[in-house]
Design a protein around this motif. Structure first.
Motif, PDB file in Angstrom:
ATOM      1  N   ILE A  99      12.086   8.545   7.190  1.00 29.13           N
ATOM      2  CA  ILE A  99      11.552   8.137   8.483  1.00 29.13           C
ATOM      3  C   ILE A  99      10.088   7.787   8.263  1.00 29.13           C
ATOM      4  N   GLU A 100       9.663   6.639   8.779  1.00 24.74           N
ATOM      5  CA  GLU A 100       8.240   6.290   8.743  1.00 24.74           C
ATOM      6  C   GLU A 100       7.689   6.383  10.163  1.00 24.74           C
ATOM      7  N   PRO A 101       7.033   7.500  10.521  1.00 19.89           N
ATOM      8  CA  PRO A 101       6.474   7.631  11.871  1.00 19.89           C
ATOM      9  C   PRO A 101       5.424   6.556  12.130  1.00 19.89           C
ATOM     10  N   PRO A 102       5.340   6.064  13.370  1.00 23.87           N
ATOM     11  CA  PRO A 102       4.389   4.999  13.673  1.00 23.87           C
ATOM     12  C   PRO A 102       2.979   5.487  13.972  1.00 23.87           C
ATOM     13  N   PHE A 103       2.765   6.806  13.910  1.00 20.20           N
ATOM     14  CA  PHE A 103       1.435   7.352  14.195  1.00 20.20           C
ATOM     15  C   PHE A 103       1.100   8.399  13.140  1.00 20.20           C
ATOM     16  N   PRO A 104      -0.194   8.689  12.966  1.00 14.50           N
ATOM     17  CA  PRO A 104      -0.596   9.649  11.922  1.00 14.50           C
ATOM     18  C   PRO A 104      -0.015  11.036  12.167  1.00 14.50           C
ATOM     19  N   ILE A 105       0.469  11.656  11.106  1.00 12.87           N
ATOM     20  CA  ILE A 105       0.951  13.030  11.156  1.00 12.87           C
ATOM     21  C   ILE A 105       0.408  13.749   9.927  1.00 12.87           C
ATOM     22  N   PRO A 106       0.390  15.089   9.936  1.00 13.06           N
ATOM     23  CA  PRO A 106      -0.071  15.808   8.736  1.00 13.06           C
ATOM     24  C   PRO A 106       0.728  15.376   7.510  1.00 13.06           C
ATOM     25  N   LYS A 107       0.013  15.053   6.432  1.00 13.67           N
ATOM     26  CA  LYS A 107       0.652  14.460   5.257  1.00 13.67           C
ATOM     27  C   LYS A 107       1.208  15.490   4.271  1.00 13.67           C
ATOM     28  N   PRO A 118       0.843  -1.200   0.000  1.00 14.43           N
ATOM     29  CA  PRO A 118       0.000   0.000   0.000  1.00 14.43           C
ATOM     30  C   PRO A 118       0.876   1.247   0.000  1.00 14.43           C
ATOM     31  N   ALA A 119       0.279   2.369  -0.310  1.00 15.82           N
ATOM     32  CA  ALA A 119       1.022   3.629  -0.234  1.00 15.82           C
ATOM     33  C   ALA A 119       1.333   3.946   1.218  1.00 15.82           C
ATOM     34  N   ARG A 120       2.443   4.600   1.447  1.00 14.19           N
ATOM     35  CA  ARG A 120       2.766   5.074   2.789  1.00 14.19           C
ATOM     36  C   ARG A 120       3.456   6.423   2.690  1.00 14.19           C
ATOM     37  N   HIS A 121       3.273   7.223   3.720  1.00 20.04           N
ATOM     38  CA  HIS A 121       3.832   8.573   3.744  1.00 20.04           C
ATOM     39  C   HIS A 121       5.088   8.585   4.596  1.00 20.04           C
ATOM     40  N   LEU A 122       6.156   9.142   4.054  1.00 20.91           N
ATOM     41  CA  LEU A 122       7.451   9.144   4.711  1.00 20.91           C
ATOM     42  C   LEU A 122       7.962  10.567   4.898  1.00 20.91           C
ATOM     43  N   VAL A 123       8.576  10.788   6.040  1.00 27.30           N
ATOM     44  CA  VAL A 123       9.328  12.024   6.261  1.00 27.30           C
ATOM     45  C   VAL A 123      10.702  11.814   5.625  1.00 27.30           C
ATOM     46  N   THR A 124      11.166  12.746   4.806  1.00 30.04           N
ATOM     47  CA  THR A 124      12.450  12.580   4.141  1.00 30.04           C
ATOM     48  C   THR A 124      13.336  13.805   4.355  1.00 30.04           C
ATOM     49  N   VAL A 125      14.622  13.570   4.296  1.00 34.50           N
ATOM     50  CA  VAL A 125      15.600  14.659   4.294  1.00 34.50           C
ATOM     51  C   VAL A 125      16.541  14.411   3.119  1.00 34.50           C
ATOM     52  N   ASP A 126      16.917  15.478   2.449  1.00 34.17           N
ATOM     53  CA  ASP A 126      17.767  15.374   1.265  1.00 34.17           C
ATOM     54  C   ASP A 126      19.237  15.241   1.659  1.00 34.17           C
ATOM     55  N   ILE A 127      19.930  14.345   0.971  1.00 30.93           N
ATOM     56  CA  ILE A 127      21.360  14.159   1.166  1.00 30.93           C
ATOM     57  C   ILE A 127      22.007  13.974  -0.197  1.00 30.93           C
ATOM     58  N   ASP A 128      23.334  13.998  -0.229  1.00 35.26           N
ATOM     59  CA  ASP A 128      24.076  13.616  -1.423  1.00 35.26           C
ATOM     60  C   ASP A 128      25.403  13.022  -0.958  1.00 35.26           C
ATOM     61  N   SER A 129      26.268  12.729  -1.892  1.00 29.84           N
ATOM     62  CA  SER A 129      27.519  12.046  -1.557  1.00 29.84           C
ATOM     63  C   SER A 129      28.428  12.883  -0.658  1.00 29.84           C
ATOM     64  N   SER A 130      28.180  14.184  -0.592  1.00 30.34           N
ATOM     65  CA  SER A 130      29.020  15.048   0.239  1.00 30.34           C
ATOM     66  C   SER A 130      28.466  15.243   1.649  1.00 30.34           C
ATOM     67  N   THR A 131      27.272  14.704   1.926  1.00 32.95           N
ATOM     68  CA  THR A 131      26.671  14.865   3.251  1.00 32.95           C
ATOM     69  C   THR A 131      27.359  13.941   4.243  1.00 32.95           C
ATOM     70  N   SER A 132      28.031  14.506   5.214  1.00 31.70           N
ATOM     71  CA  SER A 132      28.762  13.702   6.192  1.00 31.70           C
ATOM     72  C   SER A 132      27.796  12.915   7.072  1.00 31.70           C
ATOM     73  N   PRO A 184       4.706   5.104  -3.364  1.00 27.18           N
ATOM     74  CA  PRO A 184       3.466   4.725  -4.045  1.00 27.18           C
ATOM     75  C   PRO A 184       3.044   3.282  -3.793  1.00 27.18           C
ATOM     76  N   LYS A 185       1.737   3.054  -3.846  1.00 27.01           N
ATOM     77  CA  LYS A 185       1.219   1.694  -3.776  1.00 27.01           C
ATOM     78  C   LYS A 185       1.550   0.976  -5.080  1.00 27.01           C
ATOM     79  N   GLY A 186       1.572  -0.333  -5.021  1.00 30.03           N
ATOM     80  CA  GLY A 186       1.828  -1.096  -6.231  1.00 30.03           C
ATOM     81  C   GLY A 186       2.774  -2.249  -5.985  1.00 30.03           C
ATOM     82  N   ARG A 187       3.347  -2.735  -7.078  1.00 28.01           N
ATOM     83  CA  ARG A 187       4.234  -3.894  -6.988  1.00 28.01           C
ATOM     84  C   ARG A 187       5.673  -3.470  -6.739  1.00 28.01           C
ATOM     85  N   TYR A 188       6.331  -4.267  -5.919  1.00 28.08           N
ATOM     86  CA  TYR A 188       7.737  -4.025  -5.579  1.00 28.08           C
ATOM     87  C   TYR A 188       8.504  -5.340  -5.681  1.00 28.08           C
ATOM     88  N   ILE A 189       9.727  -5.253  -6.148  1.00 32.98           N
ATOM     89  CA  ILE A 189      10.643  -6.379  -6.005  1.00 32.98           C
ATOM     90  C   ILE A 189      11.273  -6.246  -4.631  1.00 32.98           C
TER      91      ILE A 189
END
Length: 277
Positions: free
Chosen positions: A193-201, A132-146, A208-213
């Motif tokens: 981060i996937e919070p274990p409780f509902p937060i503002p989306k 199913p679809a799930r909402h995740l908190v994300t932070v941007d990084i790249d190869s230079s992020t320590s 996305p929902k759908g098929r995953y390998i």
């Protein structure tokens, strides 16, 4: 009940409310809740049935962890308005506790699923699963992020979303499929981060929902690209096209000490592609 004006002994009144006599004695001693009558000769305490509603209010507030001083203040200026304010405040606190407990149960269920899988899984097996679809908190990084900066970013998000402890949530990394396709195996762009409780989306990343390998990897980090090679070969054989992001999350970090024993679950969303000839 007949004869509601009849006085009850401390034992009878305590039994009526399901509490110990010592509780009533203590309430009397601190001036919080006094008996209707104290016998002048033997000191026995007697209570009126009409006091029941007041005592039940005190017991309710104590069950909600209201302090004795708070209750004393309420009792001294008792009114419908003050009771309403106090109850509204405690209901809000209780809602937060319920939300936390629900989140804690979700976290426990998450660990239980992973632990159960650890006991039965075939690490070499690749499979296609529906998610199913799930909402995740994300932070941007790249190869230079320590690493230190990544920790700082994660801490900021856990504080923002009121996660009390690091393991109150599931954490992982995301790497674009297009980076994997061009063999840029260091091209991670997000921590999630996937919070274990509902937060503002609003503003959250939607996995996305759908098929995953789904695949698992255990071993030196420098050999992880080989597992992605297996995943892409498996996708081609199944007529599937990897897309979006690959999501990586550790599933046995609580039961291993060596990084070589760390197991990563990899999930890659797939759409319809062209099967191999």
């Amino acid at each position: 009940m007949e004869k509601k004006d009849k006085l009850l002994t401390i034992g009878q009144f305590a039994a009526l409310h399901g509490i110990n006599k010592k509780t009533l004695m203590w309430y009397d001693e601190i001036g919080l809740f006094r008996p209707t009558l104290v016998h002048p000769e033997n000191g026995y305490r007697y209570y009126s049935y009409h006091q029941s509603a007041v005592l039940e209010t005190i017991l309710l507030l104590r069950e909600l962890d209201v302090s004795i001083e708070e209750i004393r203040g309420f009792m001294e200026q008792r009114s419908a308005a003050s009771l309403q304010r106090l109850l509204e405040e405690k209901m809000a606190e209780l809602d937060q506790r319920v939300s936390h407990l629900q989140g804690l149960r979700k976290t426990l269920a998450h660990h239980h699923r992973h632990t159960t899988a650890l006991l039965t899984m075939d690490l070499s097996r690749l499979s296609v699963v529906e998610k199913p679809a799930r909402h995740l908190v994300t932070v941007d990084i790249d190869s230079s992020t320590s690493f230190e900066k990544q920790v700082e970013l994660i801490i900021a998000q856990t504080q923002k979303y009121q996660l009390r402890r690091l393991h109150d949530a599931a954490y992982g990394t995301m790497i674009p499929v297009e980076a994997l396709a061009r063999e840029d195996f260091d091209g991670y762009t997000k921590l999630f981060i996937e919070p274990p409780f509902p937060i503002p989306k609003r503003g959250l990343h939607v996995q996305p929902k759908g098929r995953y390998i789904r695949a698992f990897y255990r071993g030196p980090w420098d050999q992880l690209p080989e597992k992605y090679g297996e995943i892409f070969a498996f996708a081609r054989a199944q007529g599937l096209e990897p897309e979006g992001y690959a999501y990586e999350v550790g599933i046995n970090e609580t039961v291993v000490d060596r990084i070589e024993d760390y197991i990563v679950q990899i999930e890659v969303p797939v759409g319809e592609g062209k099967p191999e000839a």
